[in-house]
Design a protein around this motif. Sequence first.
Motif, PDB file in Angstrom:
ATOM      1  N   MET A   1       0.843  -1.196   0.000  1.00 30.53           N
ATOM      2  CA  MET A   1       0.000   0.000   0.000  1.00 30.53           C
ATOM      3  C   MET A   1       0.881   1.250   0.000  1.00 30.53           C
ATOM      4  O   MET A   1       1.781   1.375   0.814  1.00 30.53           O
ATOM      5  N   HIS A   2       0.657   2.139  -0.929  1.00 30.13           N
ATOM      6  CA  HIS A   2       1.454   3.365  -1.002  1.00 30.13           C
ATOM      7  C   HIS A   2       1.091   4.272   0.171  1.00 30.13           C
ATOM      8  O   HIS A   2      -0.074   4.492   0.467  1.00 30.13           O
ATOM      9  N   TYR A   8      -5.658  10.120   3.205  1.00 31.20           N
ATOM     10  CA  TYR A   8      -6.970  10.126   2.572  1.00 31.20           C
ATOM     11  C   TYR A   8      -7.860   9.025   3.159  1.00 31.20           C
ATOM     12  O   TYR A   8      -9.036   9.234   3.427  1.00 31.20           O
ATOM     13  N   VAL A   9      -7.274   7.852   3.341  1.00 31.59           N
ATOM     14  CA  VAL A   9      -8.017   6.726   3.906  1.00 31.59           C
ATOM     15  C   VAL A   9      -8.465   7.044   5.331  1.00 31.59           C
ATOM     16  O   VAL A   9      -9.618   6.787   5.715  1.00 31.59           O
ATOM     17  N   GLY A  10      -7.555   7.609   6.130  1.00 31.90           N
ATOM     18  CA  GLY A  10      -7.900   7.945   7.512  1.00 31.90           C
ATOM     19  C   GLY A  10      -8.983   8.996   7.600  1.00 31.90           C
ATOM     20  O   GLY A  10      -9.915   8.871   8.394  1.00 31.90           O
ATOM     21  N   LEU A  11      -8.887  10.031   6.772  1.00 34.78           N
ATOM     22  CA  LEU A  11      -9.898  11.089   6.792  1.00 34.78           C
ATOM     23  C   LEU A  11     -11.252  10.564   6.353  1.00 34.78           C
ATOM     24  O   LEU A  11     -12.273  10.858   6.982  1.00 34.78           O
ATOM     25  N   LEU A  12     -11.285   9.764   5.282  1.00 33.32           N
ATOM     26  CA  LEU A  12     -12.553   9.225   4.811  1.00 33.32           C
ATOM     27  C   LEU A  12     -13.177   8.303   5.844  1.00 33.32           C
ATOM     28  O   LEU A  12     -14.391   8.346   6.082  1.00 33.32           O
ATOM     29  N   GLY A  13     -12.365   7.477   6.503  1.00 39.31           N
ATOM     30  CA  GLY A  13     -12.884   6.603   7.554  1.00 39.31           C
ATOM     31  C   GLY A  13     -13.446   7.389   8.718  1.00 39.31           C
ATOM     32  O   GLY A  13     -14.479   7.027   9.294  1.00 39.31           O
ATOM     33  N   PHE A  14     -12.788   8.501   9.074  1.00 40.78           N
ATOM     34  CA  PHE A  14     -13.289   9.344  10.162  1.00 40.78           C
ATOM     35  C   PHE A  14     -14.621   9.992   9.796  1.00 40.78           C
ATOM     36  O   PHE A  14     -15.558  10.019  10.596  1.00 40.78           O
ATOM     37  N   LEU A  15     -14.708  10.525   8.580  1.00 40.72           N
ATOM     38  CA  LEU A  15     -15.941  11.194   8.153  1.00 40.72           C
ATOM     39  C   LEU A  15     -17.113  10.220   8.150  1.00 40.72           C
ATOM     40  O   LEU A  15     -18.195  10.536   8.651  1.00 40.72           O
ATOM     41  N   ALA A 232     -17.572  13.524   1.707  1.00 43.37           N
ATOM     42  CA  ALA A 232     -17.019  12.173   1.742  1.00 43.37           C
ATOM     43  C   ALA A 232     -17.179  11.443   0.420  1.00 43.37           C
ATOM     44  O   ALA A 232     -16.311  10.651   0.037  1.00 43.37           O
ATOM     45  N   GLN A 233     -18.269  11.685  -0.301  1.00 44.41           N
ATOM     46  CA  GLN A 233     -18.448  11.005  -1.585  1.00 44.41           C
ATOM     47  C   GLN A 233     -17.399  11.445  -2.599  1.00 44.41           C
ATOM     48  O   GLN A 233     -16.891  10.647  -3.378  1.00 44.41           O
ATOM     49  N   ILE A 234     -17.077  12.732  -2.606  1.00 46.64           N
ATOM     50  CA  ILE A 234     -16.015  13.216  -3.498  1.00 46.64           C
ATOM     51  C   ILE A 234     -14.685  12.568  -3.119  1.00 46.64           C
ATOM     52  O   ILE A 234     -13.930  12.087  -3.975  1.00 46.64           O
ATOM     53  N   LEU A 235     -14.395  12.539  -1.836  1.00 49.79           N
ATOM     54  CA  LEU A 235     -13.145  11.951  -1.370  1.00 49.79           C
ATOM     55  C   LEU A 235     -13.094  10.457  -1.676  1.00 49.79           C
ATOM     56  O   LEU A 235     -12.040   9.926  -2.067  1.00 49.79           O
ATOM     57  N   ALA A 236     -14.219   9.749  -1.534  1.00 50.18           N
ATOM     58  CA  ALA A 236     -14.258   8.320  -1.803  1.00 50.18           C
ATOM     59  C   ALA A 236     -13.942   8.023  -3.265  1.00 50.18           C
ATOM     60  O   ALA A 236     -13.178   7.092  -3.582  1.00 50.18           O
ATOM     61  N   PHE A 237     -14.537   8.797  -4.159  1.00 49.66           N
ATOM     62  CA  PHE A 237     -14.256   8.597  -5.583  1.00 49.66           C
ATOM     63  C   PHE A 237     -12.781   8.865  -5.877  1.00 49.66           C
ATOM     64  O   PHE A 237     -12.130   8.140  -6.622  1.00 49.66           O
ATOM     65  N   HIS A 238     -12.244   9.921  -5.257  1.00 53.45           N
ATOM     66  CA  HIS A 238     -10.839  10.281  -5.475  1.00 53.45           C
ATOM     67  C   HIS A 238      -9.910   9.159  -5.001  1.00 53.45           C
ATOM     68  O   HIS A 238      -8.950   8.797  -5.692  1.00 53.45           O
ATOM     69  N   VAL A 239     -10.183   8.593  -3.818  1.00 60.34           N
ATOM     70  CA  VAL A 239      -9.340   7.519  -3.287  1.00 60.34           C
ATOM     71  C   VAL A 239      -9.380   6.298  -4.196  1.00 60.34           C
ATOM     72  O   VAL A 239      -8.341   5.705  -4.520  1.00 60.34           O
ATOM     73  N   ALA A 247      -7.129   0.039  -1.865  1.00 60.09           N
ATOM     74  CA  ALA A 247      -6.865   1.185  -0.988  1.00 60.09           C
ATOM     75  C   ALA A 247      -8.163   1.740  -0.429  1.00 60.09           C
ATOM     76  O   ALA A 247      -8.263   2.037   0.767  1.00 60.09           O
ATOM     77  N   PHE A 248      -9.155   1.875  -1.290  1.00 61.50           N
ATOM     78  CA  PHE A 248     -10.446   2.362  -0.829  1.00 61.50           C
ATOM     79  C   PHE A 248     -11.025   1.456   0.255  1.00 61.50           C
ATOM     80  O   PHE A 248     -11.624   1.917   1.225  1.00 61.50           O
ATOM     81  N   SER A 249     -10.843   0.152   0.111  1.00 60.24           N
ATOM     82  CA  SER A 249     -11.405  -0.791   1.076  1.00 60.24           C
ATOM     83  C   SER A 249     -10.820  -0.609   2.470  1.00 60.24           C
ATOM     84  O   SER A 249     -11.442  -0.980   3.472  1.00 60.24           O
ATOM     85  N   LEU A 250      -9.623  -0.004   2.574  1.00 61.71           N
ATOM     86  CA  LEU A 250      -9.006   0.216   3.884  1.00 61.71           C
ATOM     87  C   LEU A 250      -9.789   1.202   4.744  1.00 61.71           C
ATOM     88  O   LEU A 250      -9.641   1.203   5.965  1.00 61.71           O
ATOM     89  N   THR A 251     -10.603   2.046   4.122  1.00 59.19           N
ATOM     90  CA  THR A 251     -11.399   2.977   4.922  1.00 59.19           C
ATOM     91  C   THR A 251     -12.311   2.229   5.873  1.00 59.19           C
ATOM     92  O   THR A 251     -12.639   2.726   6.953  1.00 59.19           O
TER      93      THR A 251
END
Length: 301
Positions: A1-2, A8-15, A232-239, A247-251
Amino acid sequence: MHTKAFPYVGLLGFLWGTNLVVMRVGVGQFDPVVFVGVRLLLASLAFVAVYTFSSRRKLPTDRRLWLYATFLGIVSTAIPMTAIVSSLTYQSSGITALLITTAPAYITIAAHFFLPDEQMNLRKLLGVFLALGGAALIVLRGESGLPDIAQGSPIGYALVISAMLFETAGTILIRRQMQQFSAFDVTAVRLTIAGLTVMPIAVLLRGFDLSQVTSSGWFSLVYATLIGAFSAQILAFHVTKRFGATAFSLTSYVIPVVAAITGVLWLNETITVWMMLGMVFIGSGILLINGRRSLKLMPNP
């Protein structure tokens, strides 16, 4: 995982973790389907305002973008969002979050068949079994996460699991067909279509009585709209687009921790030994699924 994916993953998971807890406040005052419909339409208005007043954003006209985003809006937004919000009437935000955490297992299975660069191996297969085994433990124990409900409802469990299957379809579509599109434009169309799908159904089947909604209910709606739906939806698409489906699944690893702690502190939800054991199984599975995986970075939208 880069490592660039981690913030990004941490922020999306928090939101999304805090959003689950806040939405549980809302569903105590709104009908769940009405809550989702109003939330999606308000988020759509936020996008309309940006397109109207920003000189940098133009309404998308690409027919393929509208076709794929419409699919995402119905299959990967309207259906799973309604299912997840409805599940909060049967169980705690912590239980819902734990079951959401199994998303990497479904994504990994689907990615093996539909994404050539994310194939299954023995380590991932073991991770899938551990993650799904942790979820099975919670379900078989009948955990509700609520102090006044001893036995969880199968309906609540089924709603979350169904939502994860629909979300998986959307994640695969984004990776296969939508790399060239703007995250903002896709999310705008996606949420608008979802709102136009859910709201008429909500009014026809549930009515539109908001007389019992208090200030906490309105706060829940605004937070779920601006944070859970818009940002969060914008961030999810970006991730997903930049770092990949895995990587997205790590959220989903961050969401249950945030939701469980916030739920205990704010809503007096409970965390049992069996829930913690289930979290260990699921978390171990996620680590196996994602560990030592090098993902190719995708270009920015």
